[in-house]
Design an enzyme around this catalytic site. Sequence first.
Site, PDB file in Angstrom:
ATOM      1  N   SER A 108       0.800  -1.221   0.000  1.00 28.66           N
ATOM      2  CA  SER A 108       0.000   0.000   0.000  1.00 28.66           C
ATOM      3  C   SER A 108       0.834   1.273   0.000  1.00 28.66           C
ATOM      4  CB  SER A 108      -0.877   0.045   1.258  1.00 28.66           C
ATOM      5  OG  SER A 108      -1.655  -1.103   1.390  1.00 28.66           O
ATOM      6  N   ILE A 119      -6.423   7.924   2.720  1.00 26.89           N
ATOM      7  CA  ILE A 119      -6.760   7.070   1.595  1.00 26.89           C
ATOM      8  C   ILE A 119      -5.597   6.114   1.351  1.00 26.89           C
ATOM      9  CG2 ILE A 119      -7.389   6.980  -0.842  1.00 26.89           C
ATOM     10  CD1 ILE A 119      -9.463   8.431   0.978  1.00 26.89           C
ATOM     11  N   GLU A 120      -5.849   4.824   1.495  1.00 28.42           N
ATOM     12  CA  GLU A 120      -4.859   3.786   1.253  1.00 28.42           C
ATOM     13  C   GLU A 120      -5.169   3.167  -0.103  1.00 28.42           C
ATOM     14  OE1 GLU A 120      -3.367  -0.417   3.342  1.00 28.42           O
ATOM     15  OE2 GLU A 120      -4.923   0.807   4.297  1.00 28.42           O
ATOM     16  N   ILE A 121      -4.155   3.104  -0.957  1.00 23.74           N
ATOM     17  CA  ILE A 121      -4.298   2.481  -2.282  1.00 23.74           C
ATOM     18  C   ILE A 121      -3.358   1.293  -2.302  1.00 23.74           C
ATOM     19  CG2 ILE A 121      -4.220   2.823  -4.779  1.00 23.74           C
ATOM     20  CD1 ILE A 121      -4.284   5.881  -4.173  1.00 23.74           C
TER      21      ILE A 121
END
Length: 126
Positions: A108, A119-121
């Site tokens: 991540s 916001i974690e992608i």
Amino acid sequence: MIDHLDHLVLTCTNAEATTKFYTQVMQMQLETFGAGRIAFRFGNQKINLHVRGSEFEPKAHLPVPGALDLCFIASVPLDQVVAHLAACNWPIIEGPVERTGATQKIRSVYVRDPDLNLIEISELMG
């Protein structure tokens, strides 16, 4: 009993800045519905937008901007996400790092949206 998430509601302070982030940086599709409401669609889910002070009823007990911590699984490799964020001049505040996702390990990066939601992608690790 529960199968999946249909949508969630995000409360923001600036609809224009929030729309720009979720459509350009996060590459979600802008959708309009109802009486001028907007949402950001990705896959089979969406994020409905409320503006602080003008929320639709019913709403959360204490709808506040900046209170969410969301994790999204990317449709492309994380290295492409990192390159896209750099091209958008959007700062990564942490990562890439390994984490534990809902079904398996993930890799991540973390950013903040205009209201400072975390916001974690992530990408799934095989």
